[in-house]
Scaffold this motif. Structure first.
Motif, mmCIF file in Angstrom:
data_model
loop_
_atom_site.group_PDB
_atom_site.id
_atom_site.type_symbol
_atom_site.label_atom_id
_atom_site.label_comp_id
_atom_site.label_asym_id
_atom_site.label_seq_id
_atom_site.Cartn_x
_atom_site.Cartn_y
_atom_site.Cartn_z
ATOM 1 N N ASP A 175 0.828 -1.209 0.000
ATOM 2 C CA ASP A 175 0.000 0.000 0.000
ATOM 3 C C ASP A 175 0.861 1.257 0.000
ATOM 4 O OD1 ASP A 175 -2.587 1.474 0.408
ATOM 5 O OD2 ASP A 175 -1.575 2.041 2.269
ATOM 6 N N THR A 203 2.225 1.864 -3.451
ATOM 7 C CA THR A 203 1.174 2.351 -4.341
ATOM 8 C C THR A 203 0.978 3.854 -4.184
ATOM 9 O OG1 THR A 203 0.012 0.232 -4.342
ATOM 10 C CG2 THR A 203 -1.279 2.182 -4.912
ATOM 11 N N ARG A 204 0.986 4.320 -2.942
ATOM 12 C CA ARG A 204 0.812 5.764 -2.711
ATOM 13 C C ARG A 204 2.032 6.559 -3.141
ATOM 14 N NH1 ARG A 204 0.988 6.725 2.143
ATOM 15 N NH2 ARG A 204 1.083 4.671 3.105
ATOM 16 N N TRP A 205 3.183 5.921 -3.184
ATOM 17 C CA TRP A 205 4.411 6.617 -3.568
ATOM 18 C C TRP A 205 4.655 6.645 -5.073
ATOM 19 C CZ3 TRP A 205 8.556 4.544 0.393
ATOM 20 C CH2 TRP A 205 8.326 5.138 1.646
ATOM 21 N N ALA A 264 0.716 11.382 -4.322
ATOM 22 C CA ALA A 264 -0.551 11.037 -3.688
ATOM 23 C C ALA A 264 -0.446 10.991 -2.174
ATOM 24 C CB ALA A 264 -1.046 9.679 -4.205
ATOM 25 N N ALA A 265 0.769 10.918 -1.631
ATOM 26 C CA ALA A 265 0.956 10.845 -0.176
ATOM 27 C C ALA A 265 0.894 12.232 0.452
ATOM 28 C CB ALA A 265 2.286 10.175 0.140
ATOM 29 N N HIS A 322 5.832 10.826 -4.725
ATOM 30 C CA HIS A 322 6.306 11.177 -3.388
ATOM 31 C C HIS A 322 7.816 11.033 -3.244
ATOM 32 C CE1 HIS A 322 5.747 12.060 0.827
ATOM 33 N NE2 HIS A 322 6.340 10.940 1.204
#
Length: 263
Positions: free
Chosen positions: A153, A156-158, A212-213, A239
């Motif tokens: 997870d 994915t955000r990075w 996105a982070a 990120h």
């Protein structure tokens, strides 16, 4: 930063932990502070652009080669660790550049010890990272299920990460769960909006357009808390801009340093 005859490693005594740090070069001091779940090597591609500076990096407590004492940690302790690094190297008027939680620590250091900090570089960071609940849930997951349960997870955000997926995944999974969890708890308890808004020093904010982070609007909002600050977007970066776009990050920092006379 690969070890060379110009790079030295240091063990720094902080309250309740021994911190691993590196130093290289001489000249105006630059202190780089890394993100949650990683270590000082995240800055390798950036710091090679500053051979005419004294460059200091270190691993946060609970990360890398630093000790991982049982938590929870408080943000004040993480700031005190950064202060201990500055004292160890006798840094004065350093430019402190922090990525993600490293940027939050940099803000706290400037508030506590403005005599040590001449300028700030805030990379993909914030004065407050959302609400406490999700951070405490993440801490609980790290302790009960380990970093392997969190890494997919986080990556994915990075995104976009490109070829850095594998080494970043390995580094996240190698982070001590207690160190990660305790740092999450420090983040959960921190709101620096008021103290950061009281700062008066040269500040550069950087954020990837695809982050996105810490979305660009959040990083811009934090940077704008400090009057006279400047903010730049890094096109196509997520990120992990210090890893995926190190040359661009370094170029923007270099222009900033020249503008404030830290050369």
């Amino acid at each position: 930063m690969a070890p060379t005859d110009k790079t030295t490693t240091h063990k720094i005594a902080a309250k309740g932990a021994t911190l691993h740090a590196t130093s290289t070069g001489s000249g105006p001091p630059l202190l780089f502070i890394h993100a949650l779940g990683l270590d000082h090597t995240v800055w390798q591609g950036v710091i090679r652009h500053f051979p005419d500076h004294c460059v200091i990096t270190y691993d946060l407590r609970g990360h890398g080669a630093s000790d991982a004492p049982t938590g929870p940690y408080a943000m004040g302790q993480l700031v005190a660790d950064a202060e201990a690094v500055c004292v160890h190297f006798a840094l004065k008027e350093a430019c402190v550049i922090g990525h993600s939680v490293g940027g939050m620590i940099a803000q706290g250091l400037a508030v506590k010890r403005l005599d040590l900090v001449r300028a700030l570089g805030l990379v993909a960071t914030a004065a407050k990272f959302g609400q406490p609940g999700p951070w405490r849930e993440r801490a609980s997951t790290a302790r009960t299920r380990g970093m392997a349960a969190l890494a997919p997870d986080i990556l994915t955000r990075w995104t976009p990460l490109g070829p850095h997926d594998a080494p970043l995944d390995a580094q996240l999974r190698a982070t001590p769960p207690e160190g990660y969890a305790s740092t999450c708890e420090a983040i959960a308890g921190t709101d620096f909006y008021t103290p950061t808004s009281g700062l008066r020093l040269s500040t550069l904010g950087l954020c990837g357009t695809l982050d996105a982070a810490t979305p660009p609007d959040l990083v811009r909002e934090t940077t704008d808390l400090i009057p006279g600050s400047t903010f730049h977007l890094i096109r196509g970066a997520g990120h992990m801009a210090p890893l995926t776009h190190p040359d661009m990050v370094a170029d923007l920092i270099a222009v900033f340093l020249k503008g404030v006379g830290h050369v």
